[in-house]
Write a protein that holds these residues in place. Structure first.
Motif, PDB file in Angstrom:
ATOM      1  N   ASN A   1       0.875  -1.176   0.000  1.00 53.24           N
ATOM      2  CA  ASN A   1       0.000   0.000   0.000  1.00 53.24           C
ATOM      3  C   ASN A   1       0.917   1.232   0.000  1.00 53.24           C
ATOM      4  O   ASN A   1       1.341   1.703   1.046  1.00 53.24           O
ATOM      5  CB  ASN A   1      -0.881  -0.052   1.266  1.00 53.24           C
ATOM      6  CG  ASN A   1      -1.685   1.217   1.465  1.00 53.24           C
ATOM      7  OD1 ASN A   1      -1.691   2.113   0.617  1.00 53.24           O
ATOM      8  ND2 ASN A   1      -2.367   1.300   2.609  1.00 53.24           N
TER       9      ASN A   1
ATOM     10  N   THR B   1       0.532   4.294  -0.429  1.00 49.28           N
ATOM     11  CA  THR B   1       0.159   5.575   0.189  1.00 49.28           C
ATOM     12  C   THR B   1       0.587   5.600   1.657  1.00 49.28           C
ATOM     13  O   THR B   1       0.520   6.634   2.312  1.00 49.28           O
ATOM     14  CB  THR B   1      -1.365   5.838   0.083  1.00 49.28           C
ATOM     15  OG1 THR B   1      -2.051   4.779   0.754  1.00 49.28           O
ATOM     16  CG2 THR B   1      -1.812   5.895  -1.371  1.00 49.28           C
ATOM     17  N   ASP B   2       1.028   4.466   2.147  1.00 52.19           N
ATOM     18  CA  ASP B   2       1.491   4.354   3.537  1.00 52.19           C
ATOM     19  C   ASP B   2       3.023   4.520   3.556  1.00 52.19           C
ATOM     20  O   ASP B   2       3.752   3.574   3.220  1.00 52.19           O
ATOM     21  CB  ASP B   2       1.067   2.972   4.066  1.00 52.19           C
ATOM     22  CG  ASP B   2       1.654   2.655   5.421  1.00 52.19           C
ATOM     23  OD1 ASP B   2       2.122   3.576   6.115  1.00 52.19           O
ATOM     24  OD2 ASP B   2       1.666   1.452   5.780  1.00 52.19           O
TER      25      ASP B   2
END
Ligand SMILES: *[C@@H]1O[C@H](CO)[C@@H](O)[C@H](O)[C@H]1NC(C)=O
Ligand SMILES: *[C@@H]1O[C@H](CO)[C@@H](O)[C@H](O)[C@H]1NC(C)=O
Length: 368
Positions: free
Chosen positions: A174, A176-177
């Protein structure tokens, strides 16, 4: 007359041998293994950087930064390259640099493209030397620039951003993390502490190490203590008791110094003392594959910033609890001024090192 002379001589010889007895008895041989060095030729490039070994495949991947070329090399059991292929990764100015084996995606390899600001997962297609590596995943660096080192730690990649002097943690599942930690010039390697689990990165031109606590997201700077008598922390790896690093020194002086950051950030230095070790310009390091039994650390000395420094592989042996150096075995590489860059170990008796400026891969093998 002739007969008389002959018998006189043989009587003399008999007398001499009976007076001077010479005994012959076996003695033990205390020599260690013989070292075999092969300098394998790679395609010519201004700068050859990193190397990784694909486990059990007799295949090495080597990054050539200056033209963004990935070399795929097949090696035999003495570390000689028997065949190789080379692939342009993105464009000649993309600056292919970092290489790291993935555990999350078995058999795949992470690359960094420093100028393109990208992290790339490839399948190296090791079943055939001719097959071009396949791009599996591309991650854009979300903040900062110049990904240099990459390492995979579970779902996270830890990346040094050399050009913007920062360290990035990014979740590769992920993306965006992520967390971005601003440092000072220039984070090179990133390593996780085996005990306190924090991450550390050596900042070469600032003589500092940035410490990152991933749980609190706090970053602090640690100075290299003046008592270590040297500058330029570079090679940094996790090892026994802490995160270990080498001090490269200045354009005029090597340091012959390594050290580790202990559980509470105390820095424990070690100074080499052998004639060639004491002024070595130490750039990179790797622990012996069986370091729990063989208390050895392999160091690479490099002429990269100091053209007078020798390019060498140094095996340093420690006592049982890693508090004292008990042995130094120095091997000077055949081609000097090669700006030796990275060292890896692939088997108990086999190491490889890259020669940045000479487009060569050293096979360093010990054999009884
Ligand atoms: C991905 O990470 C972001 C930022 O941490 C988070 O808000 C989001 O819930 C995550 N998405 C998934 C599918 O886990
Ligand atoms: C220790 O290192 C030597 C080479 O330096 C190697 O031959 C030997 O197998 C190693 N021992 C172990 C236990 O790995």
């Amino acid at each position: 007359m002739r007969a008389t002379v002959r018998s006189f001589l043989s009587v003399t010889a008999f007398l001499a041998s009976s007076v001077l007895a010479v005994t012959v008895a076996p003695v033990s041989n205390d020599r260690g293994p013989t070292i075999h060095i092969i300098e394998n030729a790679l395609p010519t490039a201004p700068q050859t950087h990193e190397v990784v070994s694909i486990p059990n495949k007799n295949t090495l991947l080597i990054s050539q930064f200056s033209n963004s070329v990935l070399v795929k090399a097949q090696v035999d059991d003495v570390g000689q390259i028997t065949a190789l292929t080379a692939f342009q990764i993105s464009t000649p100015t993309s600056e292919l640099h970092g290489l790291a084996l993935s555990k999350h995606y078995p058999g795949k390899v992470w690359l960094t493209l420093q100028a393109d600001n990208l992290l790339v997962l490839i399948d190296p297609m090791v079943h055939s030397l001719k097959s071009a590596p396949k791009v599996i995943k591309v991650i854009k660096v979300p903040k900062g620039k110049g990904p240099h080192y990459v390492g995979e730690y579970g779902d996270d990649l830890w990346v040094s951003l050399k050009d913007s002097s920062a360290v990035l943690r990014i979740n590769h599942v992920n993306t965006t993390d992520y967390d971005h930690y601003q440092g000072v010039s220039h984070p090179i390697f990133v390593a996780q502490h085996p005990i306190n689990k924090n991450f550390y990165s050596g900042e070469d031109d600032s003589n500092k190490i940035i410490k990152i606590e991933p749980t609190t997201k706090k970053a602090t700077q640690i100075d290299i203590p003046a008592s270590m008598g040297g500058t330029t922390p570079v090679g940094m790896i996790s090892g026994p008791k802490g995160v270990w690093f080498a001090l490269l020194g200045s354009p005029t002086e090597g340091t012959g110094t390594v050290g580790f950051i202990g559980e509470n950030d105390e820095i424990v230095p070690f100074k080499l003392t052998s004639p060639l070790g004491q002024n070595a310009a130490l750039l990179h390091l790797v622990f012996d594959l069986n370091a729990d039994r063989n208390k050895s650390l392999w160091l690479l000395s490099s002429s990269i910033v100091n053209s007078k420094a020798l390019d060498m592989i140094i095996k340093v042996t420690f006592n049982d609890d890693w508090t004292r150096i008990v042995g130094e075995e120095v091997s000077v590489l055949p081609t000097q001024q090669n700006q030796a860059h990275r060292i890896i170990q692939t088997a108990p008796d086999q190491l490889y090192a890259t020669e940045l400026a000479k487009s060569k891969l050293v096979s360093f093998r010990t054999a009884k």
